[in-house]
Design an enzyme around this catalytic site. Sequence first.
Site, PDB file in Angstrom:
ATOM      1  N   LYS A  68      77.371 -18.060  16.376  1.00  0.00           N
ATOM      2  CA  LYS A  68      78.792 -18.371  16.145  1.00  0.00           C
ATOM      3  C   LYS A  68      79.332 -19.274  17.254  1.00  0.00           C
ATOM      4  CE  LYS A  68      79.568 -14.037  13.654  1.00  0.00           C
ATOM      5  NZ  LYS A  68      80.043 -12.656  13.721  1.00  0.00           N
ATOM      6  N   TYR A 190      75.694 -19.377   6.117  1.00  0.00           N
ATOM      7  CA  TYR A 190      76.014 -18.513   7.262  1.00  0.00           C
ATOM      8  C   TYR A 190      74.841 -17.579   7.586  1.00  0.00           C
ATOM      9  CZ  TYR A 190      78.168 -14.495   9.641  1.00  0.00           C
ATOM     10  OH  TYR A 190      78.444 -13.457  10.500  1.00  0.00           O
TER      11      TYR A 190
HETATM   12  O1  DON Z   1      77.401 -11.288   9.699  1.00  0.00           O
HETATM   13  C1  DON Z   1      76.774 -10.398  10.271  1.00  0.00           C
HETATM   14  O2  DON Z   1      77.090  -9.220  10.161  1.00  0.00           O
HETATM   15  C2  DON Z   1      75.589 -10.806  11.145  1.00  0.00           C
HETATM   16  N1  DON Z   1      74.944 -11.963  10.622  1.00  0.00           N
HETATM   17  C3  DON Z   1      76.012 -11.100  12.563  1.00  0.00           C
HETATM   18  C4  DON Z   1      76.778  -9.970  13.218  1.00  0.00           C
HETATM   19  C5  DON Z   1      76.609  -9.889  14.675  1.00  0.00           C
HETATM   20  O3  DON Z   1      75.646 -10.352  15.255  1.00  0.00           O
HETATM   21  C6  DON Z   1      77.634  -9.091  15.406  1.00  0.00           C
HETATM   22  N2  DON Z   1      77.256  -8.965  16.774  1.00  0.00           N
HETATM   23  N3  DON Z   1      77.267  -8.069  17.523  1.00  0.00           N
END
Ligand code: DON
Length: 306
Positions: A68, A190
Amino acid sequence: MTPDYSAILNTIYAEIQPLLSEGEVASYIPQLSTISPQHFGMAVYCLDGRTFAVGDAHQKFSLQSITKLFALALAFSREGDSIWTRVGREPSGNPFNSLVQLEYERGKPRNPFINAGALVISDILSTRFVQSDIAVLQFARMIADEPNIDFDTTVAQSEHETAHRNYAIAHLMKDFGNFHNPVRTVIESYCRQCSITMTCAELAKAGSFLAQHGSIPWNGTQILDASSAKRMNALMLTCGTYDAAGDFAYRVGLPAKSGVGGGILALVPGDLAVAVWSPGLDTTGNSLAGTYALERFTTLTARSIF
Ligand code: DON
């Protein structure tokens, strides 16, 4: 005085061993649950080119939300301040995948690092680029100086099959008029973006431009102007570790971005970037041993922004 980074990383490596069995590996993305929580790696990239590493610092892991940061840097460098009409700059105080605030704040996510905000950034990139995931991948390769960095398509597919919450978030934002491209196209991109893998050594190098006022240390390429780099650091400090950002600032005292793969990238502006990986997470979704390692790092090196 320059700290002895090599000795400090070895000390930290010994200290964190008992913590490796305490965290929980993320399981809501089924493929991530196959990773052993016993891994630990840590790497430092100094802006003068010196590098230090310990443990599994050269093993690839899933960057997840750390991407991100790259997506935001790319969007911010191309679109400038206009992105802030679509996403805010305040800590959410809520879990990274929460829908609650989004409903009563009428589809404008609190910040670009929670899932809702990152999906808006992906939507912005999907309008600008033919394939936003490829744009982020190419950006990651450039800032890491490593052409072999790639997606892990097994992880991307595993996330997509269980991405019900992210679909709900995106549809809610579309209903409020804050999502312009087809939901499915953006979420597929994404998921691929989040599946990018790097080693700690690669990640520390990739993040170093943010520690050097937006310019790549080894070739001087200006990725972001100094003011934008300062703002990215501020967002990392206040929002980069979700609802744990206050506690993380208290314990570690550095701008940072975490991911559910167990990685954390942290910056000492003007000095170095440090990446840590340990897949066991605490209840807020941040690496348990990784956070402790960074806390010890800033204590033992006397390097923090405070
Ligand atoms: O969208 C999601 O839930 C995952 N691809 C990324 C979330 C994430 O890494 C949160 N971090 N702590």
